[in-house]
Design a protein around this motif. Structure first.
Motif, PDB file in Angstrom:
ATOM      1  N   ASP A 396      -4.717  72.310 -79.249  1.00 35.88           N
ATOM      2  CA  ASP A 396      -3.498  71.885 -78.435  1.00 35.88           C
ATOM      3  C   ASP A 396      -2.207  72.858 -79.078  1.00 35.88           C
ATOM      4  O   ASP A 396      -1.247  72.296 -78.570  1.00 35.88           O
ATOM      5  CB  ASP A 396      -3.163  70.536 -78.548  1.00 35.88           C
ATOM      6  CG  ASP A 396      -4.289  69.562 -77.971  1.00 35.88           C
ATOM      7  OD1 ASP A 396      -4.669  70.044 -76.534  1.00 35.88           O
ATOM      8  OD2 ASP A 396      -4.729  68.501 -78.287  1.00 35.88           O
ATOM      9  N   THR A 397      -2.338  73.785 -79.951  1.00 33.88           N
ATOM     10  CA  THR A 397      -1.366  74.588 -80.046  1.00 33.88           C
ATOM     11  C   THR A 397      -1.003  75.606 -78.986  1.00 33.88           C
ATOM     12  O   THR A 397      -2.137  76.234 -78.488  1.00 33.88           O
ATOM     13  CB  THR A 397      -1.750  75.434 -81.387  1.00 33.88           C
ATOM     14  OG1 THR A 397      -2.001  74.345 -82.525  1.00 33.88           O
ATOM     15  CG2 THR A 397      -0.501  76.208 -81.896  1.00 33.88           C
ATOM     16  N   SER A 398       0.207  75.426 -78.373  1.00 34.40           N
ATOM     17  CA  SER A 398       0.614  76.489 -77.381  1.00 34.40           C
ATOM     18  C   SER A 398       0.794  78.106 -77.987  1.00 34.40           C
ATOM     19  O   SER A 398       1.011  78.247 -79.141  1.00 34.40           O
ATOM     20  CB  SER A 398       1.847  75.834 -76.791  1.00 34.40           C
ATOM     21  OG  SER A 398       2.937  76.109 -77.512  1.00 34.40           O
ATOM     22  N   PRO A 399       0.836  78.917 -77.043  1.00 29.88           N
ATOM     23  CA  PRO A 399       0.969  80.322 -77.402  1.00 29.88           C
ATOM     24  C   PRO A 399       2.262  80.544 -78.122  1.00 29.88           C
ATOM     25  O   PRO A 399       2.371  81.165 -79.166  1.00 29.88           O
ATOM     26  CB  PRO A 399       0.995  80.956 -75.865  1.00 29.88           C
ATOM     27  CG  PRO A 399       0.176  80.239 -75.215  1.00 29.88           C
ATOM     28  CD  PRO A 399       0.358  78.710 -75.462  1.00 29.88           C
ATOM     29  N   ARG A 400       3.552  79.710 -77.874  1.00 34.82           N
ATOM     30  CA  ARG A 400       4.784  79.751 -78.353  1.00 34.82           C
ATOM     31  C   ARG A 400       4.542  79.424 -79.980  1.00 34.82           C
ATOM     32  O   ARG A 400       5.164  79.853 -80.826  1.00 34.82           O
ATOM     33  CB  ARG A 400       5.696  79.057 -77.864  1.00 34.82           C
ATOM     34  CG  ARG A 400       6.288  79.721 -76.610  1.00 34.82           C
ATOM     35  CD  ARG A 400       7.226  78.759 -75.949  1.00 34.82           C
ATOM     36  NE  ARG A 400       8.049  79.296 -74.862  1.00 34.82           N
ATOM     37  CZ  ARG A 400       9.213  78.775 -74.120  1.00 34.82           C
ATOM     38  NH1 ARG A 400       9.628  77.521 -74.701  1.00 34.82           N
ATOM     39  NH2 ARG A 400       9.677  79.264 -73.102  1.00 34.82           N
ATOM     40  N   GLN A 401       3.705  78.300 -80.058  1.00 31.90           N
ATOM     41  CA  GLN A 401       3.655  77.643 -81.530  1.00 31.90           C
ATOM     42  C   GLN A 401       2.708  78.600 -82.129  1.00 31.90           C
ATOM     43  O   GLN A 401       3.100  78.695 -83.507  1.00 31.90           O
ATOM     44  CB  GLN A 401       3.092  76.239 -81.284  1.00 31.90           C
ATOM     45  CG  GLN A 401       3.936  75.140 -80.615  1.00 31.90           C
ATOM     46  CD  GLN A 401       3.148  74.206 -80.227  1.00 31.90           C
ATOM     47  OE1 GLN A 401       2.116  73.582 -80.326  1.00 31.90           O
ATOM     48  NE2 GLN A 401       4.015  72.924 -79.609  1.00 31.90           N
ATOM     49  N   TRP A 402       1.788  79.274 -81.668  1.00 33.50           N
ATOM     50  CA  TRP A 402       1.007  80.199 -82.403  1.00 33.50           C
ATOM     51  C   TRP A 402       1.732  81.432 -82.950  1.00 33.50           C
ATOM     52  O   TRP A 402       1.583  81.751 -84.071  1.00 33.50           O
ATOM     53  CB  TRP A 402      -0.168  80.593 -81.484  1.00 33.50           C
ATOM     54  CG  TRP A 402      -1.511  79.974 -81.345  1.00 33.50           C
ATOM     55  CD1 TRP A 402      -1.819  79.212 -80.374  1.00 33.50           C
ATOM     56  CD2 TRP A 402      -2.366  79.546 -82.622  1.00 33.50           C
ATOM     57  NE1 TRP A 402      -2.979  78.615 -80.733  1.00 33.50           N
ATOM     58  CE2 TRP A 402      -3.296  78.580 -82.198  1.00 33.50           C
ATOM     59  CE3 TRP A 402      -2.231  79.830 -84.082  1.00 33.50           C
ATOM     60  CZ2 TRP A 402      -4.312  78.064 -82.845  1.00 33.50           C
ATOM     61  CZ3 TRP A 402      -3.166  79.446 -84.728  1.00 33.50           C
ATOM     62  CH2 TRP A 402      -4.133  78.697 -84.317  1.00 33.50           C
ATOM     63  N   ARG A 403       2.747  81.708 -82.122  1.00 32.02           N
ATOM     64  CA  ARG A 403       3.645  82.910 -82.601  1.00 32.02           C
ATOM     65  C   ARG A 403       4.283  82.313 -84.051  1.00 32.02           C
ATOM     66  O   ARG A 403       4.686  83.220 -84.741  1.00 32.02           O
ATOM     67  CB  ARG A 403       4.774  83.306 -81.694  1.00 32.02           C
ATOM     68  CG  ARG A 403       4.111  83.964 -80.455  1.00 32.02           C
ATOM     69  CD  ARG A 403       5.241  84.813 -79.620  1.00 32.02           C
ATOM     70  NE  ARG A 403       5.927  83.969 -78.687  1.00 32.02           N
ATOM     71  CZ  ARG A 403       5.573  83.333 -77.515  1.00 32.02           C
ATOM     72  NH1 ARG A 403       4.633  83.809 -76.915  1.00 32.02           N
ATOM     73  NH2 ARG A 403       6.452  82.655 -76.746  1.00 32.02           N
ATOM     74  N   VAL A 404       4.769  81.167 -84.217  1.00 30.04           N
ATOM     75  CA  VAL A 404       5.445  80.670 -85.440  1.00 30.04           C
ATOM     76  C   VAL A 404       4.367  80.853 -86.324  1.00 30.04           C
ATOM     77  O   VAL A 404       4.588  81.290 -87.576  1.00 30.04           O
ATOM     78  CB  VAL A 404       5.750  79.317 -85.305  1.00 30.04           C
ATOM     79  CG1 VAL A 404       6.554  78.752 -86.465  1.00 30.04           C
ATOM     80  CG2 VAL A 404       6.984  79.001 -84.247  1.00 30.04           C
ATOM     81  N   ILE A 405       3.075  80.404 -86.071  1.00 32.66           N
ATOM     82  CA  ILE A 405       2.046  80.157 -87.281  1.00 32.66           C
ATOM     83  C   ILE A 405       1.618  81.682 -87.676  1.00 32.66           C
ATOM     84  O   ILE A 405       1.508  82.080 -88.831  1.00 32.66           O
ATOM     85  CB  ILE A 405       0.884  79.658 -86.805  1.00 32.66           C
ATOM     86  CG1 ILE A 405       1.349  78.153 -86.484  1.00 32.66           C
ATOM     87  CG2 ILE A 405      -0.367  79.801 -87.946  1.00 32.66           C
ATOM     88  CD1 ILE A 405       0.124  77.374 -85.808  1.00 32.66           C
ATOM     89  N   GLU A 406       1.727  82.582 -86.721  1.00 29.49           N
ATOM     90  CA  GLU A 406       1.257  83.962 -87.006  1.00 29.49           C
ATOM     91  C   GLU A 406       2.389  84.778 -87.775  1.00 29.49           C
ATOM     92  O   GLU A 406       2.322  85.603 -88.774  1.00 29.49           O
ATOM     93  CB  GLU A 406       0.972  84.679 -85.513  1.00 29.49           C
ATOM     94  CG  GLU A 406      -0.042  84.414 -85.079  1.00 29.49           C
ATOM     95  CD  GLU A 406      -0.120  85.086 -83.718  1.00 29.49           C
ATOM     96  OE1 GLU A 406      -1.052  85.460 -83.014  1.00 29.49           O
ATOM     97  OE2 GLU A 406       0.787  85.370 -82.888  1.00 29.49           O
ATOM     98  N   ALA A 407       3.572  84.076 -87.317  1.00 34.35           N
ATOM     99  CA  ALA A 407       4.882  84.907 -88.219  1.00 34.35           C
ATOM    100  C   ALA A 407       4.786  84.298 -89.634  1.00 34.35           C
ATOM    101  O   ALA A 407       5.053  85.257 -90.911  1.00 34.35           O
ATOM    102  CB  ALA A 407       5.997  84.477 -87.655  1.00 34.35           C
ATOM    103  N   LEU A 408       4.297  83.127 -89.888  1.00 30.28           N
ATOM    104  CA  LEU A 408       4.362  82.518 -91.213  1.00 30.28           C
ATOM    105  C   LEU A 408       3.182  83.080 -91.912  1.00 30.28           C
ATOM    106  O   LEU A 408       3.238  83.503 -93.162  1.00 30.28           O
ATOM    107  CB  LEU A 408       4.099  81.036 -91.076  1.00 30.28           C
ATOM    108  CG  LEU A 408       5.227  80.161 -90.720  1.00 30.28           C
ATOM    109  CD1 LEU A 408       4.752  78.705 -90.516  1.00 30.28           C
ATOM    110  CD2 LEU A 408       6.316  80.234 -91.833  1.00 30.28           C
ATOM    111  N   ALA A 409       2.036  83.375 -91.314  1.00 29.90           N
ATOM    112  CA  ALA A 409       0.899  84.002 -91.922  1.00 29.90           C
ATOM    113  C   ALA A 409       0.833  85.522 -91.985  1.00 29.90           C
ATOM    114  O   ALA A 409      -0.186  85.952 -92.634  1.00 29.90           O
ATOM    115  CB  ALA A 409      -0.490  83.443 -91.321  1.00 29.90           C
ATOM    116  N   ALA A 410       1.772  86.112 -91.458  1.00 37.17           N
ATOM    117  CA  ALA A 410       1.780  87.879 -91.575  1.00 37.17           C
ATOM    118  C   ALA A 410       1.533  88.279 -92.565  1.00 37.17           C
ATOM    119  O   ALA A 410       0.910  89.264 -92.830  1.00 37.17           O
ATOM    120  CB  ALA A 410       3.060  88.089 -90.643  1.00 37.17           C
ATOM    121  N   GLU A 411       2.231  87.689 -93.737  1.00 37.28           N
ATOM    122  CA  GLU A 411       2.177  88.357 -95.214  1.00 37.28           C
ATOM    123  C   GLU A 411       1.078  88.317 -95.696  1.00 37.28           C
ATOM    124  O   GLU A 411       0.665  88.626 -96.722  1.00 37.28           O
ATOM    125  CB  GLU A 411       3.353  87.694 -95.999  1.00 37.28           C
ATOM    126  CG  GLU A 411       4.728  88.101 -95.644  1.00 37.28           C
ATOM    127  CD  GLU A 411       4.899  89.661 -95.855  1.00 37.28           C
ATOM    128  OE1 GLU A 411       4.644  90.109 -97.105  1.00 37.28           O
ATOM    129  OE2 GLU A 411       5.476  90.481 -94.896  1.00 37.28           O
TER     130      GLU A 411
END
Length: 698
Positions: A396-411
């Motif tokens: 149920d995670t939306s594309p916008r919310q995935w962008r936050v998660i991706e940014a947090l996990a980028a490192e």
């Protein structure tokens, strides 16, 4: 053995040495796995401040936190032998040293004493906390407020009114022409959630959304159907219908109206209602060729007309998909034109008030974490950095919310930090349970993100494992087999992207599934008794028929002593064993309760009420309103007439009639006439600035 296999899969998924993407069936223990993983991270020495658990709802966050604290609290009190067993069950091979046991017992205190506590929260809550720590870097007001639903609803209504009054009247008028009249604010809320970057919508893009070929217009669709002889066909049809059945004879005025509309889209739509089957039939929107008119008429008076009439019906059927697509394109364009005018105003008003809604929290957080100038510093300042991210209900995670998660996990997969082996990502979800598409969730995103993260972790030489929890601890094999067969249907299979399979943990648990034939959805008979309420449900209504069928089946099972297998062994079924689930609390819900009571079945009835709609709650709300605003005459009158004050209708009339000012002033001036009411109101007003609402009412 199946239990051993189920346990092994859970232990493997909870292993914090690997990043894991977990697909979990309902009832497979995914919350337990997530909790176990956090516990193992803490046992491994990870600071609670470096763990971030993101859930979809506050209820889920609370459930996860309660489970974790319950486990850690139990560890603090367990004797050595039982603590050994608990740690072994968690997946930690023994024997466990005295130091390991001591560390396990200290975890509860560590979690409690961590500043801010364990970060188990919704993604919106996380974003709000992050923006409050870095408001200037995010470009938001340091004093921003999270706008509540009521304030947002009032603001949206205010903006629409201003648009209608002159800011954008045509956009409002056009929207009103296509709006069904249902909950208008729900539509406004969905428009408010649109990403402004997607505006405006071009005609070409709109047509592509609905697979409408370029160059198709209303004129081309009309010309495809209307060849010039349609009026003659309809006139001839009018002349022969009276010779058919009574139903056919009644169609004459309708045919006349269709003929009057002429070669237009409205005329085409009207012909669809006459010449095509309806949506609930075996051949939805198929032409009635061979079925209309009836056999006696088509082979008799209408025989000469049938070739041309059948050809017209075939053209109407062929043109319908394009007509519907064109109508959808027009409505979509109208919605986007309204959004193009509405969204800038909505953003301006929120900014002026220092408000952020849920979508704003996600948008500003994404910008903050994507800003190369400050992102690394912000992530480091999050208590030294986030080392482990756990995402629950990922479907149920939306594309916008995935962008936050991706940014947090980028490192996690970039630079030198990608090789220290300390950072992990854990994602769990079940595509079958995705229900928030109206908030932007997309089932296809789940697999896409899994493949994206798998590629990133592989490139960084970090361990990443896709895993599945297929065992269900709740249901019997019969029920799970039915679910699998439902998802074998081609359209479901395409949506899922991979095979759906459930394995029953309780392999011997009996179960039974019955599929009852549909009850025809017949029109409700005309009510001949004008004294009956207009919303009365007639006995022949399909909801009433189904309710009686369900109630009778329950009574039969109870009377015959239907046997079930309970925890303590086989026994006869009792009323408390039945649970009736309905899709919504509408006609069928009330009819089920009525049908069960008519058969003297002990039923709990409606298990929910609208709290704010209850009279007692309304009385208390009115009392609080007049205490907060003494000039609120209506609220004071409602409170005085309630059982709280028990003022009579005649007494309220004497108090209110001819009063020179507010009702509260009139009550003070007539205190001798209404001593009890005046004394109680005075006491409450003296306390209102010092007590919380609950204490005041108590």
């Amino acid at each position: 053995m199946a239990p051993n296999d189920a346990t092994k899969r859970q232990v493997m998924a909870a292993d914090p040495s690997h990043s894991t993407w977990l697909s979990a069936n309902a009832g497979s223990g995914k919350t337990s796995v997530l909790t176990d993983r956090v516990a193992r991270l803490l046992l491994g020495g990870t600071s609670p401040a470096h763990i971030l658990c993101l859930t979809y709802t506050k209820a889920a966050a609370s459930e996860m936190q309660n489970r974790l604290f319950s486990r850690l609290g139990a560890w603090a009190m367990l004797p050595d032998d039982r603590l050994h067993v608990s740690l072994t069950d968690l997946g930690l091979s023994g024997p466990h040293s005295a130091q390991t046991l001591a560390n396990a017992r200290r975890l509860f205190a560590r979690a409690i004493e961590t500043p801010g506590g364990l970060r188990i929260q919704t993604i919106h809550s996380f974003c709000a906390g992050l923006l409050r720590r870095f408001p200037l870097e995010a470009g938001v007001s340091p004093q921003f407020k999270e706008v509540d639903d009521r304030s947002a609803r009032l603001l949206r209504a205010e903006i629409v009114q201003e648009m209608a009054d002159g800011l954008a009247p045509q956009a409002v008028t056009d929207l009103g022409m296509i709006h069904s009249g249902a909950d208008f604010d729900k539509l406004l809320a969905e428009i408010a959630a649109i990403d402004a970057a997607h505006l405006p919508l071009t005609q070409a893009k709109a047509q592509a959304l609905f697979d409408l070929p370029q160059g198709v217009t209303a004129e081309t669709i009309v010309n495809q159907v209307f060849l010039g002889d349609e009026r003659d066909i309809l006139t001839a049809l009018q002349s022969v219908l009276p010779f058919g059945t009574a139903t056919e004879a009644k169609l004459v005025p309708k045919v006349a109206r269709i003929a009057a509309l002429g070669p237009t889209l409205r005329g085409l739509e009207a012909m669809e209602s006459l010449f095509l089957f309806g949506p609930g039939t075996k051949v939805p929107f198929g032409a009635k060729i061979g079925r209309f008119p009836t056999k006696d008429l088509s082979m008799g008076p209408a025989a000469d007309l049938m070739p041309r009439l059948n050809a017209l019906m075939a053209r109407v059927e062929s043109a319908r998909p394009r007509r519907v697509a064109l109508a959808a394109v027009a409505k979509t364009a109208t919605l986007y034109r309204f959004a193009d005018a509405f969204l800038p105003l909505y953003a301006q008003r929120k900014s002026a008030r220092g408000w952020l809604d849920f979508e704003d929290l996600i948008t500003f957080t994404t910008r903050l974490l994507s800003n190369p100038g400050v992102a690394a510093w912000v992530l480091y300042r999050l208590d030294g950095g986030i080392e482990h991210i756990l995402v629950d209900e990922a479907q149920d995670t939306s594309p916008r919310q995935w962008r936050v998660i991706e940014a947090l996990a980028a490192e996690f997969t970039a630079g030198d930090s990608a090789h220290d082996g300390a950072r992990t990502l854990f994602v769990v979800g079940d595509k079958k349970q995705s229900i928030y598409s109206f908030q932007g969730a997309n089932v296809a995103i789940f697999d896409h993100k899994r493949d994206r993260f798998a590629a990133d972790f592989a490139a960084a030489r970090q361990p990443f494992q896709p895993a599945r929890l297929e065992y269900s601890f709740r249901s019997s094999p019969a029920i799970l087999t039915l679910v699998d067969r439902v998802f074998d249907e081609p359209s479901f299979a395409r949506a899922m992207g991979d095979q759906v399979f459930h394995a029953a943990f309780k392999t011997t648990l009996p179960g039974q599934v019955e599929l009852w034939p549909d009850i025809p959805k017949a029109a409700t008979p005309v009510d001949k008794d004008w004294e009956l309420p207009v919303d009365v449900v007639m006995p022949t209504h399909h909801a009433a028929l189904l309710a009686r069928k369900v109630a009778l089946r329950i009574k039969t099972m109870l009377d015959n002593g239907f046997a079930i297998v309970a925890k303590d062994g086989p026994r006869a079924v009792n009323p408390g064993d039945f649970l009736i689930l309905v899709q919504s609390r509408r006609i069928l819900f009330a009819e089920l309760i009525r049908a069960c009571k008519r058969l003297d079945l002990p039923i709990a009835g409606a298990d929910r009420l609208k709290l704010a709609a209850e009279m007692a709650v309304k009385d208390l709300t009115s009392l609080l309103a007049c205490l907060a605003t003494p000039e609120d005459d209506l609220s004071l009158a409602e409170a005085l007439r309630s059982p709280l004050f028990d003022l009579s209708e005649e007494g309220l009339y004497r108090l209110a009639r001819g009063r020179p000012s507010y009702m509260w002033r009139a009550l003070r001036e007539k205190a001798a006439e209404f001593p009890a009411a005046f004394a109680m109101m005075t006491d409450l007003r003296d306390q209102v600035d010092f007590l919380r609402p609950y204490d005041l009412l108590e």
